[in-house]
Design a protein around this motif. Structure first.
Motif, PDB file in Angstrom:
ATOM      1  N   THR A 142     -15.007   6.207   3.058  1.00  0.00           N
ATOM      2  CA  THR A 142     -16.024   5.329   2.487  1.00  0.00           C
ATOM      3  C   THR A 142     -17.409   5.787   2.939  1.00  0.00           C
ATOM      4  O   THR A 142     -17.570   6.314   4.042  1.00  0.00           O
ATOM      5  CB  THR A 142     -15.834   3.868   2.929  1.00  0.00           C
ATOM      6  OG1 THR A 142     -15.820   3.803   4.364  1.00  0.00           O
ATOM      7  CG2 THR A 142     -14.513   3.316   2.410  1.00  0.00           C
ATOM      8  N   ILE A 143     -18.392   5.580   2.071  1.00  0.00           N
ATOM      9  CA  ILE A 143     -19.787   5.839   2.420  1.00  0.00           C
ATOM     10  C   ILE A 143     -20.306   4.647   3.201  1.00  0.00           C
ATOM     11  O   ILE A 143     -20.259   3.505   2.729  1.00  0.00           O
ATOM     12  CB  ILE A 143     -20.624   6.081   1.161  1.00  0.00           C
ATOM     13  CG1 ILE A 143     -20.164   7.378   0.480  1.00  0.00           C
ATOM     14  CG2 ILE A 143     -22.112   6.162   1.503  1.00  0.00           C
ATOM     15  CD1 ILE A 143     -20.896   7.686  -0.810  1.00  0.00           C
ATOM     16  N   LYS A 144     -20.795   4.890   4.384  1.00  0.00           N
ATOM     17  CA  LYS A 144     -21.125   3.818   5.316  1.00  0.00           C
ATOM     18  C   LYS A 144     -22.599   3.435   5.320  1.00  0.00           C
ATOM     19  O   LYS A 144     -22.956   2.360   5.789  1.00  0.00           O
ATOM     20  CB  LYS A 144     -20.689   4.218   6.732  1.00  0.00           C
ATOM     21  CG  LYS A 144     -19.198   4.551   6.797  1.00  0.00           C
ATOM     22  CD  LYS A 144     -18.861   5.315   8.062  1.00  0.00           C
ATOM     23  CE  LYS A 144     -17.398   5.740   8.042  1.00  0.00           C
ATOM     24  NZ  LYS A 144     -17.100   6.663   6.928  1.00  0.00           N
ATOM     25  N   THR A 145     -23.456   4.325   4.854  1.00  0.00           N
ATOM     26  CA  THR A 145     -24.897   4.074   4.898  1.00  0.00           C
ATOM     27  C   THR A 145     -25.385   3.616   3.529  1.00  0.00           C
ATOM     28  O   THR A 145     -25.218   4.341   2.545  1.00  0.00           O
ATOM     29  CB  THR A 145     -25.659   5.346   5.305  1.00  0.00           C
ATOM     30  OG1 THR A 145     -25.104   5.856   6.511  1.00  0.00           O
ATOM     31  CG2 THR A 145     -27.132   5.043   5.517  1.00  0.00           C
ATOM     32  N   PRO A 146     -25.996   2.429   3.422  1.00  0.00           N
ATOM     33  CA  PRO A 146     -26.533   1.973   2.129  1.00  0.00           C
ATOM     34  C   PRO A 146     -27.628   2.912   1.626  1.00  0.00           C
ATOM     35  O   PRO A 146     -28.306   3.578   2.410  1.00  0.00           O
ATOM     36  CB  PRO A 146     -27.097   0.581   2.454  1.00  0.00           C
ATOM     37  CG  PRO A 146     -26.426   0.168   3.726  1.00  0.00           C
ATOM     38  CD  PRO A 146     -26.163   1.428   4.491  1.00  0.00           C
ATOM     39  N   SER A 147     -27.811   2.932   0.320  1.00  0.00           N
ATOM     40  CA  SER A 147     -28.806   3.820  -0.281  1.00  0.00           C
ATOM     41  C   SER A 147     -30.206   3.525   0.239  1.00  0.00           C
ATOM     42  O   SER A 147     -30.992   4.443   0.510  1.00  0.00           O
ATOM     43  CB  SER A 147     -28.778   3.678  -1.808  1.00  0.00           C
ATOM     44  OG  SER A 147     -27.541   4.083  -2.332  1.00  0.00           O
ATOM     45  N   VAL A 148     -30.536   2.235   0.377  1.00  0.00           N
ATOM     46  CA  VAL A 148     -31.885   1.872   0.829  1.00  0.00           C
ATOM     47  C   VAL A 148     -32.133   2.366   2.243  1.00  0.00           C
ATOM     48  O   VAL A 148     -33.212   2.879   2.563  1.00  0.00           O
ATOM     49  CB  VAL A 148     -32.078   0.342   0.734  1.00  0.00           C
ATOM     50  CG1 VAL A 148     -33.433  -0.062   1.308  1.00  0.00           C
ATOM     51  CG2 VAL A 148     -31.962  -0.123  -0.714  1.00  0.00           C
ATOM     52  N   GLU A 149     -31.143   2.226   3.126  1.00  0.00           N
ATOM     53  CA  GLU A 149     -31.316   2.693   4.496  1.00  0.00           C
ATOM     54  C   GLU A 149     -31.454   4.209   4.545  1.00  0.00           C
ATOM     55  O   GLU A 149     -32.291   4.748   5.270  1.00  0.00           O
ATOM     56  CB  GLU A 149     -30.143   2.262   5.365  1.00  0.00           C
ATOM     57  CG  GLU A 149     -30.281   2.747   6.806  1.00  0.00           C
ATOM     58  CD  GLU A 149     -29.093   2.390   7.668  1.00  0.00           C
ATOM     59  OE1 GLU A 149     -28.964   2.974   8.758  1.00  0.00           O
ATOM     60  OE2 GLU A 149     -28.291   1.531   7.253  1.00  0.00           O
ATOM     61  N   ALA A 150     -30.618   4.898   3.759  1.00  0.00           N
ATOM     62  CA  ALA A 150     -30.699   6.362   3.738  1.00  0.00           C
ATOM     63  C   ALA A 150     -32.059   6.823   3.235  1.00  0.00           C
ATOM     64  O   ALA A 150     -32.667   7.744   3.799  1.00  0.00           O
ATOM     65  CB  ALA A 150     -29.580   6.922   2.860  1.00  0.00           C
ATOM     66  N   MET A 151     -32.559   6.197   2.174  1.00  0.00           N
ATOM     67  CA  MET A 151     -33.872   6.565   1.644  1.00  0.00           C
ATOM     68  C   MET A 151     -34.969   6.260   2.655  1.00  0.00           C
ATOM     69  O   MET A 151     -35.908   7.056   2.835  1.00  0.00           O
ATOM     70  CB  MET A 151     -34.130   5.806   0.336  1.00  0.00           C
ATOM     71  CG  MET A 151     -35.432   6.192  -0.345  1.00  0.00           C
ATOM     72  SD  MET A 151     -35.621   5.425  -1.965  1.00  0.00           S
ATOM     73  CE  MET A 151     -34.311   6.244  -2.890  1.00  0.00           C
ATOM     74  N   SER A 152     -34.866   5.132   3.329  1.00  0.00           N
ATOM     75  CA  SER A 152     -35.864   4.765   4.334  1.00  0.00           C
ATOM     76  C   SER A 152     -35.907   5.778   5.463  1.00  0.00           C
ATOM     77  O   SER A 152     -36.982   6.184   5.922  1.00  0.00           O
ATOM     78  CB  SER A 152     -35.548   3.368   4.886  1.00  0.00           C
ATOM     79  OG  SER A 152     -36.447   3.012   5.905  1.00  0.00           O
TER      80      SER A 152
END
Length: 235
Positions: A142-152
């Motif tokens: 599973t991908i554990k990091t949300p898109s918003v957090e990764a972009m931030s």
């Protein structure tokens, strides 16, 4: 290649679950974990290289646009706005790559924290159920990091400074190289698009970039090197 024994039955339950025997044997399990660690580390390094490649593209693009735009007063200012669009595309690509990178990094950190760190200094494992966690993640990645957090995180590491430099250069281009008789707003126009609208869109875009950059939610990305504040936030 040697032939399998005559009594070997690949469809039998014992042969299908042959790896389960290592769960009760300490030496077999540690050997298996070392091979698993090397494999996950290789995957992590591969995705890290992909992220670095996108980063290089972004830096080269920014430097090239600045050099070309300020090499002559007749260069159009909207080329820098095209650069903002291209950097946003690179940011989107790098965000996706960062989320995939974190899948492998989380497994590497799980092994480092609970196997290798405890082997060097046996003070106890960080997560008592680390074997179950790793097993579940191997069965259902599973991908554990949300898109918003990764972009931030990518904005803080690189893209916010690059976008700031391009926007600052665009403003300098509008003010310093403004034709006589034309105001900044009039100079900012792009074709039939009014300059006021262009400035408003760029301003809203930069406010969104600042909001994402300053965002400090509970951290879900596992194992990234950070400052002391980051470490306390993770705990």
């Amino acid at each position: 290649m040697s032939e399998p024994p005559e009594d070997f039955d690949s469809g039998s339950r014992e042969e299908r679950e042959v790896a389960a025997e290592s769960a009760g044997d300490r030496s077999d399990l540690l050997s298996l974990m070392s091979h698993t660690y090397r494999g996950e580390l290789g995957r992590m390094s591969s995705w890290r290289t992909r992220i670095d490649r996108t980063t290089n593209w972004a830096v080269v693009l920014t430097a090239s646009l600045l050099t070309w735009t300020f090499s002559n007063e007749s260069r159009p200012h909207y080329v820098l706005l095209i650069g903002l669009v291209m950097l946003s595309v690179f940011l989107g690509i790098e965000t996706r790559r960062y989320r995939m990178f974190d899948v492998w990094r989380s497994r590497v950190r799980l092994l480092e924290e609970n196997v290798f760190a405890n082997a060097l200094d046996p003070e106890g494992v960080k997560q008592s159920n680390w074997r179950k966690l790793l097993s579940e993640d191997l069965r259902e990645p599973t991908i554990k990091t949300p898109s918003v957090e990764a972009m931030s995180r990518r904005l803080r590491r690189l893209y916010a400074p690059l976008l700031t430099v391009l926007i600052a250069a665009w403003l300098v281009r509008l003010t310093v190289f403004t034709s006589s008789g034309n105001g900044v707003v009039a100079t900012a126009a792009v074709g039939a698009i009014p300059g006021a609208l262009v400035i408003a869109v760029v301003g809203c875009f930069y406010l969104a970039v600042l909001a994402l950059t300053m965002r400090r939610p509970p951290r879900r990305a596992k194992g990234e090197l950070g400052s002391t504040d980051d470490a306390e936030e993770w705990k």
